[in-house]
Design a protein around this motif. Sequence first.
Motif, PDB file in Angstrom:
ATOM      1  N   PRO A  63       0.685  -1.005  -0.042  1.00  0.00           N
ATOM      2  CA  PRO A  63       0.009   0.146   0.308  1.00  0.00           C
ATOM      3  C   PRO A  63       0.579   1.397  -0.011  1.00  0.00           C
ATOM      4  CG  PRO A  63      -1.010  -1.678   1.476  1.00  0.00           C
ATOM      5  CD  PRO A  63       0.344  -2.139   1.051  1.00  0.00           C
ATOM      6  N   ASN A  64       1.956   1.370   0.590  1.00  0.00           N
ATOM      7  CA  ASN A  64       2.714   2.429   0.680  1.00  0.00           C
ATOM      8  C   ASN A  64       3.708   2.666  -0.515  1.00  0.00           C
ATOM      9  OD1 ASN A  64       4.724   0.636   1.060  1.00  0.00           O
ATOM     10  ND2 ASN A  64       5.538   1.536   2.929  1.00  0.00           N
ATOM     11  N   GLY A  65       3.624   1.672  -1.644  1.00  0.00           N
ATOM     12  CA  GLY A  65       4.432   1.801  -2.941  1.00  0.00           C
ATOM     13  C   GLY A  65       5.606   1.073  -2.775  1.00  0.00           C
ATOM     14  N   THR A  66       6.183   0.545  -1.719  1.00  0.00           N
ATOM     15  CA  THR A  66       7.256  -0.250  -1.681  1.00  0.00           C
ATOM     16  C   THR A  66       7.292  -1.571  -2.307  1.00  0.00           C
ATOM     17  OG1 THR A  66       6.795  -1.153   0.672  1.00  0.00           O
ATOM     18  CG2 THR A  66       8.236   0.863   0.473  1.00  0.00           C
ATOM     19  N   PRO A  67       8.031  -2.168  -3.118  1.00  0.00           N
ATOM     20  CA  PRO A  67       7.639  -3.481  -3.854  1.00  0.00           C
ATOM     21  C   PRO A  67       7.794  -4.682  -2.980  1.00  0.00           C
ATOM     22  CG  PRO A  67      10.005  -2.880  -3.991  1.00  0.00           C
ATOM     23  CD  PRO A  67       9.366  -1.404  -3.449  1.00  0.00           C
ATOM     24  N   LEU A  68       7.385  -5.862  -3.262  1.00  0.00           N
ATOM     25  CA  LEU A  68       7.808  -7.028  -2.607  1.00  0.00           C
ATOM     26  C   LEU A  68       9.021  -7.394  -2.395  1.00  0.00           C
ATOM     27  CD1 LEU A  68       4.921  -9.456  -4.241  1.00  0.00           C
ATOM     28  CD2 LEU A  68       4.781  -7.858  -2.134  1.00  0.00           C
ATOM     29  N   MET A  69       9.561  -7.777  -1.398  1.00  0.00           N
ATOM     30  CA  MET A  69      11.057  -7.888  -0.955  1.00  0.00           C
ATOM     31  C   MET A  69      11.169  -9.088  -0.181  1.00  0.00           C
ATOM     32  SD  MET A  69      12.607  -4.233  -0.379  1.00  0.00           S
ATOM     33  CE  MET A  69      11.214  -3.553   0.684  1.00  0.00           C
ATOM     34  N   ASP A  70      12.368  -9.880  -0.158  1.00  0.00           N
ATOM     35  CA  ASP A  70      12.624 -11.000   0.498  1.00  0.00           C
ATOM     36  C   ASP A  70      13.558 -10.489   1.826  1.00  0.00           C
ATOM     37  OD1 ASP A  70      15.208 -10.345  -0.070  1.00  0.00           O
ATOM     38  OD2 ASP A  70      15.655 -11.918  -1.767  1.00  0.00           O
ATOM     39  N   ARG A  71      13.837 -11.274   2.498  1.00  0.00           N
ATOM     40  CA  ARG A  71      14.307 -11.005   4.164  1.00  0.00           C
ATOM     41  C   ARG A  71      15.640 -10.084   3.897  1.00  0.00           C
ATOM     42  NH1 ARG A  71      13.812 -16.788   7.163  1.00  0.00           N
ATOM     43  NH2 ARG A  71      14.104 -17.397   5.031  1.00  0.00           N
ATOM     44  N   GLN A  72      16.314 -10.324   2.719  1.00  0.00           N
ATOM     45  CA  GLN A  72      17.572  -9.446   2.581  1.00  0.00           C
ATOM     46  C   GLN A  72      17.335  -8.170   1.873  1.00  0.00           C
ATOM     47  OE1 GLN A  72      21.200 -11.850   0.883  1.00  0.00           O
ATOM     48  NE2 GLN A  72      19.943 -13.591   1.326  1.00  0.00           N
ATOM     49  N   GLY A  73      15.961  -7.995   1.659  1.00  0.00           N
ATOM     50  CA  GLY A  73      15.838  -6.612   1.072  1.00  0.00           C
ATOM     51  C   GLY A  73      15.606  -6.434  -0.326  1.00  0.00           C
ATOM     52  N   ARG A  74      15.693  -7.712  -1.078  1.00  0.00           N
ATOM     53  CA  ARG A  74      15.963  -7.631  -2.485  1.00  0.00           C
ATOM     54  C   ARG A  74      14.476  -7.937  -3.034  1.00  0.00           C
ATOM     55  NH1 ARG A  74      19.868 -12.808  -3.103  1.00  0.00           N
ATOM     56  NH2 ARG A  74      18.104 -13.723  -1.827  1.00  0.00           N
TER      57      ARG A  74
ATOM     58  N   LEU B 289      14.520 -18.145 -13.688  1.00  0.00           N
ATOM     59  CA  LEU B 289      13.158 -18.583 -13.484  1.00  0.00           C
ATOM     60  C   LEU B 289      12.226 -19.243 -14.707  1.00  0.00           C
ATOM     61  CD1 LEU B 289      10.853 -19.130 -11.426  1.00  0.00           C
ATOM     62  CD2 LEU B 289      10.168 -16.609 -11.720  1.00  0.00           C
ATOM     63  N   LEU B 290      12.370 -18.510 -15.683  1.00  0.00           N
ATOM     64  CA  LEU B 290      11.758 -18.895 -16.905  1.00  0.00           C
ATOM     65  C   LEU B 290      12.272 -20.186 -17.280  1.00  0.00           C
ATOM     66  CD1 LEU B 290      11.504 -15.611 -19.057  1.00  0.00           C
ATOM     67  CD2 LEU B 290       9.572 -16.890 -18.075  1.00  0.00           C
ATOM     68  N   THR B 291      13.607 -20.388 -17.323  1.00  0.00           N
ATOM     69  CA  THR B 291      14.207 -21.758 -17.608  1.00  0.00           C
ATOM     70  C   THR B 291      13.759 -22.855 -16.745  1.00  0.00           C
ATOM     71  OG1 THR B 291      16.228 -20.497 -18.379  1.00  0.00           O
ATOM     72  CG2 THR B 291      16.305 -22.953 -17.945  1.00  0.00           C
TER      73      THR B 291
ATOM     74  N   LEU C 270      12.774 -19.320  -6.005  1.00  0.00           N
ATOM     75  CA  LEU C 270      11.568 -18.808  -5.399  1.00  0.00           C
ATOM     76  C   LEU C 270      11.788 -18.891  -3.817  1.00  0.00           C
ATOM     77  CD1 LEU C 270       8.647 -18.990  -7.812  1.00  0.00           C
ATOM     78  CD2 LEU C 270      10.343 -17.110  -7.879  1.00  0.00           C
ATOM     79  N   VAL C 271      11.707 -20.104  -3.466  1.00  0.00           N
ATOM     80  CA  VAL C 271      11.511 -20.422  -2.003  1.00  0.00           C
ATOM     81  C   VAL C 271      12.641 -20.292  -1.212  1.00  0.00           C
ATOM     82  CG1 VAL C 271      11.102 -22.091  -0.212  1.00  0.00           C
ATOM     83  CG2 VAL C 271       9.448 -21.945  -2.602  1.00  0.00           C
ATOM     84  N   ASP C 272      13.954 -20.964  -1.694  1.00  0.00           N
ATOM     85  CA  ASP C 272      15.161 -20.961  -0.855  1.00  0.00           C
ATOM     86  C   ASP C 272      15.904 -19.425  -0.989  1.00  0.00           C
ATOM     87  OD1 ASP C 272      14.552 -23.539  -0.443  1.00  0.00           O
ATOM     88  OD2 ASP C 272      15.772 -24.176  -1.918  1.00  0.00           O
ATOM     89  N   GLU C 273      15.951 -19.029  -2.339  1.00  0.00           N
ATOM     90  CA  GLU C 273      16.628 -17.618  -2.333  1.00  0.00           C
ATOM     91  C   GLU C 273      15.805 -16.591  -2.116  1.00  0.00           C
ATOM     92  OE1 GLU C 273      18.653 -17.442  -6.181  1.00  0.00           O
ATOM     93  OE2 GLU C 273      19.424 -19.684  -6.213  1.00  0.00           O
ATOM     94  N   HIS C 274      14.467 -16.660  -2.375  1.00  0.00           N
ATOM     95  CA  HIS C 274      13.829 -15.046  -2.179  1.00  0.00           C
ATOM     96  C   HIS C 274      12.632 -15.471  -1.238  1.00  0.00           C
ATOM     97  CE1 HIS C 274      16.153 -13.170  -5.183  1.00  0.00           C
ATOM     98  NE2 HIS C 274      15.914 -14.114  -5.849  1.00  0.00           N
ATOM     99  N   ASP C 275      12.436 -16.522  -0.489  1.00  0.00           N
ATOM    100  CA  ASP C 275      11.610 -16.566   0.678  1.00  0.00           C
ATOM    101  C   ASP C 275      10.014 -16.586   0.172  1.00  0.00           C
ATOM    102  OD1 ASP C 275      13.731 -16.363   2.336  1.00  0.00           O
ATOM    103  OD2 ASP C 275      13.594 -14.131   2.253  1.00  0.00           O
ATOM    104  N   PHE C 276       9.806 -17.182  -1.043  1.00  0.00           N
ATOM    105  CA  PHE C 276       8.424 -17.405  -1.576  1.00  0.00           C
ATOM    106  C   PHE C 276       7.892 -18.322  -0.586  1.00  0.00           C
ATOM    107  CE2 PHE C 276       9.569 -14.520  -4.755  1.00  0.00           C
ATOM    108  CZ  PHE C 276       8.436 -14.230  -5.538  1.00  0.00           C
ATOM    109  N   ASN C 277       6.525 -18.342  -0.334  1.00  0.00           N
ATOM    110  CA  ASN C 277       5.813 -19.319   0.387  1.00  0.00           C
ATOM    111  C   ASN C 277       5.721 -20.530  -0.407  1.00  0.00           C
ATOM    112  OD1 ASN C 277       2.787 -20.945   1.014  1.00  0.00           O
ATOM    113  ND2 ASN C 277       3.349 -19.602   2.698  1.00  0.00           N
TER     114      ASN C 277
END
Length: 349
Positions: free
Chosen positions: A45-56, A141-143, A311-318
């Motif tokens: 809502p405040n405009g910030t993008p989705l990020m993982d725990r490392q702020g990426r 990811l596409l690969t 997605l999960v291991d590197e970027h914390d997706f559910n």
Amino acid sequence: MGVNLRELIPDNARQEVELKALKGRVVALDAYNALYQFLAAIRQPNGTPLMDRQGRVTSHLSGLFYRTINLAEAGIKPVYVFDGKPPELKKKELESRFARREEAEKKYEVARKTGRVEEARKYAVQAIRLTKEMVEDSKRLLTAMGIPWVQAPEEGEAQASYIARKGDAWAAGSQDYDSLLFGAPRLARNLTITGKRKLPGKDVYVTIKPEIIELDKLLKSLGITREQLILIGIILGTDYNPGGLPGYGPKNALNLVKTLKDPERILNAIQSRLPQYDVRRIYEYFLKPTVTDDYKIEFREPNMEEIKRILVDEHDFNIDRVKRAYERLRKAYKENLRSRHVGLDAWFG
């Protein structure tokens, strides 16, 4: 940004469709165009993008993963085409974009610190950056998903249009109309942003549907050639000559081109008004952009382990959401991507 031809496109050259109408069609998508859309639309809502725990930032990966699956489920065969080295002609526009993003970042910080949420969101979108790391993660990811991607030597949109012109894709997919100047027989818009969208600065939502624009029908309706369409684009302003001719809108541009008719006369007329640009080089680049035949379009079975790693291991997706989406992709691959389908030709002919 691209050239704005919307006002010139007649109804008989443009058709809103449902995704299922494109079943079995290969569409060469401008990857950067799509990734920027995901970065702009998938935000908090405040405009910030989705990020993982490392702020990426991960908004682009979320959009790429889930939206591509939606396309595959509808039977569309997406091929993502990535930009290469920007042509020298684009240098001024890229410098201008960089300056605008720098200014937007400053305004975003001020708005965020003072609690102006809607203003902060607006500037956050304007400050979007697509980094090399984000692009490489997207390709990985596409690969892993089994979705083909193509590396363009220069402009991704030019390469996507070339793939469509060769018949290796049915259409080029982008929000920008430049694909028509590059000679794509069809332009597919709104494939990556279909659905309800909020209008900027307003509490109003509109429904956006996929849209197909056919180049031949457009040219025939306007009574012009593709060469003349390119010149109209230059008059209106392209990424290679931002702003175009002062005082000229779409209708005036069309009238000028149809009055002078001969491309040489039109080029001379434009050049005299835009001495800061090499108008002939821009014209010739649209006619003969730098592209490559070194690509292969092949859909493969998705690899769950690699998708999970990215997605999960590197970027914390559910993990549960990713697993469910993977099963959808796997089913779509078996039913749509691996097999051949005849698309609906009732309107397209």
